[in-house]
Design a protein around this motif. Structure first.
Motif, short mmCIF file in Angstrom:
data_model
loop_
_atom_site.label_atom_id
_atom_site.label_comp_id
_atom_site.label_asym_id
_atom_site.label_seq_id
_atom_site.Cartn_x
_atom_site.Cartn_y
_atom_site.Cartn_z
N ASP A 1 0.27 -4.70 -3.47
CA ASP A 1 -0.87 -4.02 -4.11
C ASP A 1 -1.06 -2.30 -4.12
N ASN A 2 -2.05 -1.47 -5.01
CA ASN A 2 -1.58 -0.37 -4.81
C ASN A 2 -2.65 0.05 -3.49
N HIS A 3 -3.35 -0.15 -3.40
CA HIS A 3 -4.41 0.43 -2.06
C HIS A 3 -3.68 -1.14 -0.73
N GLU A 4 -2.60 -1.38 -0.74
CA GLU A 4 -1.98 -1.71 0.36
C GLU A 4 -0.79 -0.42 0.62
N LYS A 5 -0.30 0.01 -0.59
CA LYS A 5 0.85 1.26 -0.01
C LYS A 5 0.31 2.23 0.99
N ILE A 6 1.77 2.09 1.83
CA ILE A 6 1.48 3.23 2.84
C ILE A 6 1.32 4.79 2.60
N ASP A 7 0.15 5.95 2.42
CA ASP A 7 -0.17 6.92 2.43
C ASP A 7 1.04 8.00 3.35
N CYS A 8 2.01 8.75 2.87
CA CYS A 8 1.81 9.84 3.82
C CYS A 8 2.74 10.97 2.87
N ASN A 9 2.77 12.04 4.31
CA ASN A 9 2.64 13.76 3.67
C ASN A 9 4.12 13.60 4.61
N PHE A 10 5.03 14.53 3.76
CA PHE A 10 6.18 15.38 4.10
C PHE A 10 6.14 16.76 4.50
N PHE A 11 5.87 17.43 5.25
CA PHE A 11 5.37 18.90 4.96
C PHE A 11 7.54 19.62 5.97
N ILE A 12 7.95 20.07 4.77
CA ILE A 12 8.92 20.89 4.39
C ILE A 12 9.39 22.27 4.88
N ASN A 13 9.19 22.80 5.89
CA ASN A 13 8.96 24.08 6.19
C ASN A 13 10.04 24.94 6.47
N VAL A 14 10.22 25.88 5.21
CA VAL A 14 11.67 26.49 4.87
C VAL A 14 11.57 27.83 5.90
N THR A 15 12.27 27.58 6.71
CA THR A 15 12.87 29.05 7.29
C THR A 15 13.91 30.21 7.03
N GLU A 16 15.02 29.18 6.76
CA GLU A 16 15.76 30.07 6.38
C GLU A 16 16.42 29.43 4.92
#
Length: 296
Positions: free
Chosen positions: A63-78
């Motif tokens: 169900d929607n409330h069972e989905k895993i919340d996650c964040n992906f932060f991509i920091n591009v340096t070059e």
């Protein structure tokens, strides 16, 4: 008419049966490149988010409330000619049973994330083939999150997901990118996966279950019993730390949990914290400010 209805029912059933597992948010920060106005960075952001959210990674029906919340932060340096030098930080959480809150289960920064991406190229994951370091890295963290999440719900529940991550590690080695080999160091994807499946860290995964399922998830009915289980889990981690000090798993655990542990141990019924505070200071001295702030 009956045939049309039956076909529609099959279609609707397929939508229910193959629900996606993630509510992922992806952020691409390109400030260090000095070229933030390039559209490729925003395109990359959307492509990675779709890769995570639109794929079906398991056979689970959530169900929607069972989905895993996650964040992906991509920091591009070059960035130059579709070649990216970057870091990626991955965070994930899961709901706490009997409450409206969530708990962080993973927080990891990967400094070995160089990849090639051409704007609008499709990002598709196939477990049997290597397509790019970008796809392999994202898929690796997807299955690592799934494995850790499952470990918090049942003892060694994440085995099949960690094994899928092994396949990604092995396949990705042909790309010769950093992070996939034994030689990539103690903060690599290779080491993270190897330790999660090592017998030397079986008690780490057992502690994940004790902390979350027997501790946090039980606090809605018995706060003291849940708090004691969390203390027990921390002592289990200390046992792991004695034999494998400063491991990648112990570090990543406290990167995710330090604030939560401070809040849990400071509130609710009083329990004996002398030994557990000593353990916290030995395992994660970088968070001594939090440990020193704990008041039972």
């Amino acid at each position: 008419m009956m045939k049309i209805k039956f076909t529609l029912l099959l279609f609707l059933f397929s939508l229910v049966s193959f629900a996606q597992e993630f509510n992922a948010s992806v952020t691409v920060n390109a400030e260090q490149t000095g070229r933030t106005k390039l559209s490729i960075f925003k395109t990359l952001e959307g492509a990675v988010e779709d890769l995570i959210n639109q794929n079906t990674w398991t056979d689970n029906d959530l169900d929607n409330h069972e989905k895993i919340d996650c964040n992906f932060f991509i920091n591009v340096t070059e960035y130059s000619q579709d070649n990216f030098r970057a870091t990626i930080q991955v965070q994930a959480s899961r709901p706490v049973y009997g409450s409206t809150t969530s708990t962080p289960i993973f927080n990891f920064k990967d400094n070995q994330f160089d990849f090639r991406y051409t704007e609008f190229q499709p990002l598709d994951y196939n477990p049997n083939t290597y397509s790019s370091n970008l796809v392999s890295t994202i898929a690796f963290y997807v299955y690592t999150i799934l494995g850790i999440d499952a470990d918090t719900f049942s003892p060694e529940g994440g085995d099949k997901y960690h094994q899928e991550a092994v396949l990604i590690v092995n396949t990705a080695q042909q790309g010769n990118a950093q992070g996939w080999q034994t030689s990539s160091g103690n903060q690599s994807r290779f080491r993270l996966n190897a330790d999660l499946l090592s017998n030397n860290f079986a008690q780490f995964r057992a502690a994940l279950y004790t902390y979350h399922r027997e501790g946090l998830d039980m606090m809605h009915t018995d706060v003291e019993a849940g708090k004691l289980k969390i203390v027990e889990a921390i002592q289990m981690l200390q046992d792991v730390n004695r034999s494998r000090p400063n491991s990648i798993l112990i570090r990543s655990f406290f990167d995710a949990k330090s604030d939560e542990i401070k809040n849990i141990l400071s509130g609710g019924p009083q329990v004996n914290l002398t030994e557990v505070l000593s353990s916290l200071k030995r395992m994660a001295p970088i968070y001594n400010k939090n440990w020193n702030a704990i008041r039972n």
